[in-house]
Scaffold this motif. Sequence first.
Motif, PDB file in Angstrom:
ATOM      1  N   HIS A  88       0.846  -1.185   0.000  1.00  0.00           N
ATOM      2  CA  HIS A  88       0.000   0.000   0.000  1.00  0.00           C
ATOM      3  C   HIS A  88       0.888   1.245   0.000  1.00  0.00           C
ATOM      4  CE1 HIS A  88      -3.094  -2.802   1.239  1.00  0.00           C
ATOM      5  NE2 HIS A  88      -4.001  -1.847   1.184  1.00  0.00           N
ATOM      6  N   LYS A  89       0.435   2.288  -0.670  1.00  0.00           N
ATOM      7  CA  LYS A  89       1.075   3.596  -0.554  1.00  0.00           C
ATOM      8  C   LYS A  89       0.433   4.272   0.651  1.00  0.00           C
ATOM      9  CE  LYS A  89       1.973   4.073  -5.440  1.00  0.00           C
ATOM     10  NZ  LYS A  89       1.626   4.748  -6.680  1.00  0.00           N
ATOM     11  N   CYS A  90       1.265   4.779   1.527  1.00  0.00           N
ATOM     12  CA  CYS A  90       0.790   5.373   2.772  1.00  0.00           C
ATOM     13  C   CYS A  90       0.618   6.882   2.594  1.00  0.00           C
ATOM     14  CB  CYS A  90       1.790   5.076   3.884  1.00  0.00           C
ATOM     15  SG  CYS A  90       1.226   5.595   5.495  1.00  0.00           S
ATOM     16  N   LEU A  91      -0.578   7.381   2.864  1.00  0.00           N
ATOM     17  CA  LEU A  91      -0.880   8.814   2.788  1.00  0.00           C
ATOM     18  C   LEU A  91      -1.304   9.284   4.169  1.00  0.00           C
ATOM     19  CD1 LEU A  91      -1.357  11.477   1.292  1.00  0.00           C
ATOM     20  CD2 LEU A  91      -3.644  10.628   0.697  1.00  0.00           C
ATOM     21  N   PHE A  92      -0.582  10.250   4.706  1.00  0.00           N
ATOM     22  CA  PHE A  92      -0.862  10.760   6.045  1.00  0.00           C
ATOM     23  C   PHE A  92      -1.241  12.232   5.984  1.00  0.00           C
ATOM     24  CE2 PHE A  92       0.688  12.942   9.894  1.00  0.00           C
ATOM     25  CZ  PHE A  92      -0.135  12.336  10.828  1.00  0.00           C
ATOM     26  N   GLY A  93      -2.282  12.568   6.721  1.00  0.00           N
ATOM     27  CA  GLY A  93      -2.687  13.963   6.892  1.00  0.00           C
ATOM     28  C   GLY A  93      -2.849  14.257   8.371  1.00  0.00           C
ATOM     29  N   TRP A  94      -2.783  15.539   8.728  1.00  0.00           N
ATOM     30  CA  TRP A  94      -2.848  15.916  10.145  1.00  0.00           C
ATOM     31  C   TRP A  94      -3.664  17.186  10.319  1.00  0.00           C
ATOM     32  CZ3 TRP A  94       1.055  19.290  13.014  1.00  0.00           C
ATOM     33  CH2 TRP A  94       0.842  19.260  14.391  1.00  0.00           C
ATOM     34  N   VAL A  95      -4.587  17.149  11.267  1.00  0.00           N
ATOM     35  CA  VAL A  95      -5.366  18.317  11.660  1.00  0.00           C
ATOM     36  C   VAL A  95      -4.962  18.656  13.095  1.00  0.00           C
ATOM     37  CG1 VAL A  95      -7.676  19.257  12.073  1.00  0.00           C
ATOM     38  CG2 VAL A  95      -7.308  17.602  10.207  1.00  0.00           C
ATOM     39  N   PRO A  96      -4.107  19.680  13.271  1.00  0.00           N
ATOM     40  CA  PRO A  96      -3.725  20.090  14.624  1.00  0.00           C
ATOM     41  C   PRO A  96      -4.841  20.940  15.249  1.00  0.00           C
ATOM     42  CG  PRO A  96      -2.600  21.445  13.004  1.00  0.00           C
ATOM     43  CD  PRO A  96      -3.416  20.446  12.243  1.00  0.00           C
ATOM     44  N   ALA A  97      -5.835  20.269  15.815  1.00  0.00           N
ATOM     45  CA  ALA A  97      -7.056  20.926  16.285  1.00  0.00           C
ATOM     46  C   ALA A  97      -6.782  21.981  17.356  1.00  0.00           C
ATOM     47  CB  ALA A  97      -8.036  19.880  16.804  1.00  0.00           C
ATOM     48  N   HIS A  98      -5.713  21.823  18.108  1.00  0.00           N
ATOM     49  CA  HIS A  98      -5.389  22.807  19.140  1.00  0.00           C
ATOM     50  C   HIS A  98      -5.035  24.173  18.540  1.00  0.00           C
ATOM     51  CE1 HIS A  98      -1.468  21.188  17.978  1.00  0.00           C
ATOM     52  NE2 HIS A  98      -0.925  22.286  18.469  1.00  0.00           N
ATOM     53  N   ARG A  99      -4.794  24.225  17.244  1.00  0.00           N
ATOM     54  CA  ARG A  99      -4.489  25.490  16.569  1.00  0.00           C
ATOM     55  C   ARG A  99      -5.719  26.109  15.908  1.00  0.00           C
ATOM     56  NH1 ARG A  99       0.871  23.484  13.303  1.00  0.00           N
ATOM     57  NH2 ARG A  99       2.136  22.946  15.124  1.00  0.00           N
ATOM     58  N   PHE A 100      -6.873  25.456  16.033  1.00  0.00           N
ATOM     59  CA  PHE A 100      -8.085  25.957  15.395  1.00  0.00           C
ATOM     60  C   PHE A 100      -8.344  27.409  15.801  1.00  0.00           C
ATOM     61  CE2 PHE A 100     -12.768  26.512  15.284  1.00  0.00           C
ATOM     62  CZ  PHE A 100     -12.944  26.353  13.915  1.00  0.00           C
ATOM     63  N   GLY A 101      -8.621  28.256  14.819  1.00  0.00           N
ATOM     64  CA  GLY A 101      -8.871  29.675  15.064  1.00  0.00           C
ATOM     65  C   GLY A 101      -7.623  30.525  15.059  1.00  0.00           C
ATOM     66  N   GLN A 102      -6.451  29.903  14.916  1.00  0.00           N
ATOM     67  CA  GLN A 102      -5.195  30.642  14.866  1.00  0.00           C
ATOM     68  C   GLN A 102      -4.698  30.725  13.426  1.00  0.00           C
ATOM     69  OE1 GLN A 102      -2.385  28.884  17.624  1.00  0.00           O
ATOM     70  NE2 GLN A 102      -3.982  28.542  19.148  1.00  0.00           N
ATOM     71  N   ASP A 103      -3.790  31.643  13.171  1.00  0.00           N
ATOM     72  CA  ASP A 103      -3.250  31.828  11.822  1.00  0.00           C
ATOM     73  C   ASP A 103      -2.523  30.606  11.291  1.00  0.00           C
ATOM     74  OD1 ASP A 103      -4.265  34.390  11.698  1.00  0.00           O
ATOM     75  OD2 ASP A 103      -2.368  35.345  12.276  1.00  0.00           O
ATOM     76  N   ASP A 104      -1.927  29.812  12.178  1.00  0.00           N
ATOM     77  CA  ASP A 104      -1.158  28.646  11.715  1.00  0.00           C
ATOM     78  C   ASP A 104      -1.995  27.372  11.637  1.00  0.00           C
ATOM     79  OD1 ASP A 104      -1.378  28.289  14.464  1.00  0.00           O
ATOM     80  OD2 ASP A 104       0.705  27.677  14.737  1.00  0.00           O
TER      81      ASP A 104
END
Length: 141
Positions: A88-104
């Motif tokens: 399998h080809k591995c595809l990883f994504g990340w949602v850093p929820a602690h940054r929600f509402g911030q510019d980054d």
Amino acid sequence: MTDNDGASAGMSGAHFVPLSTITGLYKGSLEAYMRDTGCRDVVITMQVTMEVAGSKGNRFFVALGVTWNFDSSEPLADAVAADCPQAHKCLFGWVPAHRFGQDDFGIYIDDIGVGDTLQNGMVAEIIEQAAVEAAVMALTA
């Protein structure tokens, strides 16, 4: 270690849970899964087989980390790579929820060389089916 819902606590300290568990047992609600388990760090996984550029049988292991307690995606990405099924080809994504509402704040997606449209589409499938946006907004309050 696997719990009754099929989620596993990986080396990263996050629950690894198949998208089918979120859609089946939790009616497509990551928020419901997180509230039920008390886990604030989840990696949702999905295996996909599809035709890409005329080549049949391309296999992908897609994983999306949604976290509040990780400052970096590296330990999650390493755990996903270790869990990636052979061929399998591995595809990883990340949602850093602690940054929600911030510019980054943003969704980070690894480049595995299959094109942005395909990569973004597979991650978007998890985001939509697990109602990730609703979970981040509800649990960030």
